[in-house]
Design a protein around this motif. Structure first.
Motif, PDB file in Angstrom:
ATOM      1  N   LEU A 113       0.785  -1.064  -0.095  1.00  0.00           N
ATOM      2  CA  LEU A 113       0.081   0.157   0.202  1.00  0.00           C
ATOM      3  C   LEU A 113       0.889   1.439  -0.112  1.00  0.00           C
ATOM      4  CD1 LEU A 113      -2.844  -0.902   2.618  1.00  0.00           C
ATOM      5  CD2 LEU A 113      -3.031  -0.787   0.333  1.00  0.00           C
ATOM      6  N   ARG A 140       2.735   4.366   0.995  1.00  0.00           N
ATOM      7  CA  ARG A 140       3.080   4.643   2.573  1.00  0.00           C
ATOM      8  C   ARG A 140       2.451   6.042   2.882  1.00  0.00           C
ATOM      9  NH1 ARG A 140       5.409   0.774   5.767  1.00  0.00           N
ATOM     10  NH2 ARG A 140       6.193  -0.652   4.329  1.00  0.00           N
ATOM     11  N   LEU A 190      -0.420   7.005   2.251  1.00  0.00           N
ATOM     12  CA  LEU A 190      -2.115   6.797   1.948  1.00  0.00           C
ATOM     13  C   LEU A 190      -2.959   6.950   3.510  1.00  0.00           C
ATOM     14  CD1 LEU A 190      -4.425   5.696   0.143  1.00  0.00           C
ATOM     15  CD2 LEU A 190      -3.922   3.295   1.142  1.00  0.00           C
ATOM     16  N   LYS A 191      -3.999   7.579   3.220  1.00  0.00           N
ATOM     17  CA  LYS A 191      -4.803   7.838   4.409  1.00  0.00           C
ATOM     18  C   LYS A 191      -6.213   6.877   4.131  1.00  0.00           C
ATOM     19  CE  LYS A 191      -3.129  12.571   5.324  1.00  0.00           C
ATOM     20  NZ  LYS A 191      -3.865  14.123   5.442  1.00  0.00           N
ATOM     21  N   VAL A 246       0.475   2.542   6.397  1.00  0.00           N
ATOM     22  CA  VAL A 246      -0.058   3.631   5.834  1.00  0.00           C
ATOM     23  C   VAL A 246       0.238   4.982   6.711  1.00  0.00           C
ATOM     24  CG1 VAL A 246      -1.748   2.444   4.633  1.00  0.00           C
ATOM     25  CG2 VAL A 246      -2.188   3.229   6.707  1.00  0.00           C
ATOM     26  N   LYS A 247      -0.214   6.144   6.225  1.00  0.00           N
ATOM     27  CA  LYS A 247       0.097   7.301   6.963  1.00  0.00           C
ATOM     28  C   LYS A 247      -0.917   7.544   8.018  1.00  0.00           C
ATOM     29  CE  LYS A 247       0.950  12.398   6.141  1.00  0.00           C
ATOM     30  NZ  LYS A 247       0.915  13.236   5.138  1.00  0.00           N
ATOM     31  N   TYR A 286      -5.112   5.988   9.748  1.00  0.00           N
ATOM     32  CA  TYR A 286      -6.181   5.123   9.486  1.00  0.00           C
ATOM     33  C   TYR A 286      -7.173   5.707  10.342  1.00  0.00           C
ATOM     34  CZ  TYR A 286      -9.121   1.181  10.127  1.00  0.00           C
ATOM     35  OH  TYR A 286     -10.238   0.310  10.364  1.00  0.00           O
TER      36      TYR A 286
END
Length: 259
Positions: free
Chosen positions: A184, A186, A188-189, A222-223, A225
């Protein structure tokens, strides 16, 4: 006899009028929560991906509400043939601008999520080369979330494709042991939404307990969640109605169009 028939006709007319009034009132109420909502305007396109058997109806309400309230702009309706050929069904704007453009996907073969996920590679190249879209958000309802997720973990290094900023997953579950999750983006929110009818633990199709664990899967990669549980009556919280209620309109708009 004529009197009885007349009463039946009048009754039908009154029922139709009542339904029309209810629908209009519900639509006005739905839009009210978006009145005055302040958002940032960028050229990042939000891609709407319908679930199993989904079509334009599946995502039209989201798009129309955001468009009608000036939060975002309906821009493109994209068709993907059963063989993966991508074409523009309708272009609503002269050019893609910094007004939060909205892109609606329509898959001809809409009952095979893995196949659709593979076809997303063509979609992303098409948007990049044809409309010069350099960044996108994904919004997927039900297996539409699976399509988005599968695309991302299968194509972490795709060239000539927009980068993915945000991902809204509505009422879908993911393999908690999927090792491909490390692919995914990195930055991504993710916003993961589950519905629950009253306190029954399910939206009628997806149990909260199988939607919520997405967090443990993706958090390390991910950044950011965020999990959101929408609890309400069957009219609002049922699986197919999660893209039909005002609370989620506003919550999703705030996530997508605010930094």
């Amino acid at each position: 006899m004529h009197s009885k028939r007349r009463k039946i006709i009048i009754g039908i007319i009154l029922l139709i009028e009542a339904i029309a009034l209810f629908t209009t009132t519900a639509w006005i109420f739905r839009g009210r929560v978006l009145n005055g909502l302040q958002v940032e305007k960028t050229r990042t396109a939000t891609i709407f991906i319908p679930g199993y058997g989904g079509n334009a109806v599946s995502t039209d309400d989201f798009i129309n509400q955001f468009n009608d309230h000036g939060i975002a702009k309906r821009a493109l309706r994209i068709h993907i043939s059963s063989k993966g050929k991508v074409t523009t069904m309708k272009k609503y704007v002269k050019k893609i601008s910094a007004d939060n453009p909205l892109v609606q996907l329509i898959f001809e073969d809409n009952t095979h999520p893995i196949k659709e996920a593979k076809q997303m590679k063509n979609v992303m190249t098409y948007l990049y080369k044809t409309y010069h879209i350099k960044s996108v958000n994904f919004l997927g309802h039900s297996s539409g979330g699976q399509i988005a997720y599968e695309y991302m973990v299968r194509n972490p290094n795709q060239k000539n494709a927009p980068k993915i900023n945000k991902f809204v997953s509505i009422a879908n579950d993911y393999d908690p042991k999927d090792k491909r999750v490390k692919n995914l983006p990195r930055n991504l929110k993710i916003f993961n939404i589950a519905g629950e009818i009253y306190n029954f633990g399910t939206d009628g199709e997806e149990a909260v307990d199988i939607v919520k664990p997405m967090g443990k899967l993706v958090k390390p990669y991910v950044k950011s969640y965020k999990f959101y549980l929408y609890q309400s009556d069957p009219i609002s919280a049922e699986h197919s109605m999660l893209h039909e209620n005002p609370t989620l309109d506003k919550t999703i708009a705030e996530f997508l169009f605010r930094d």
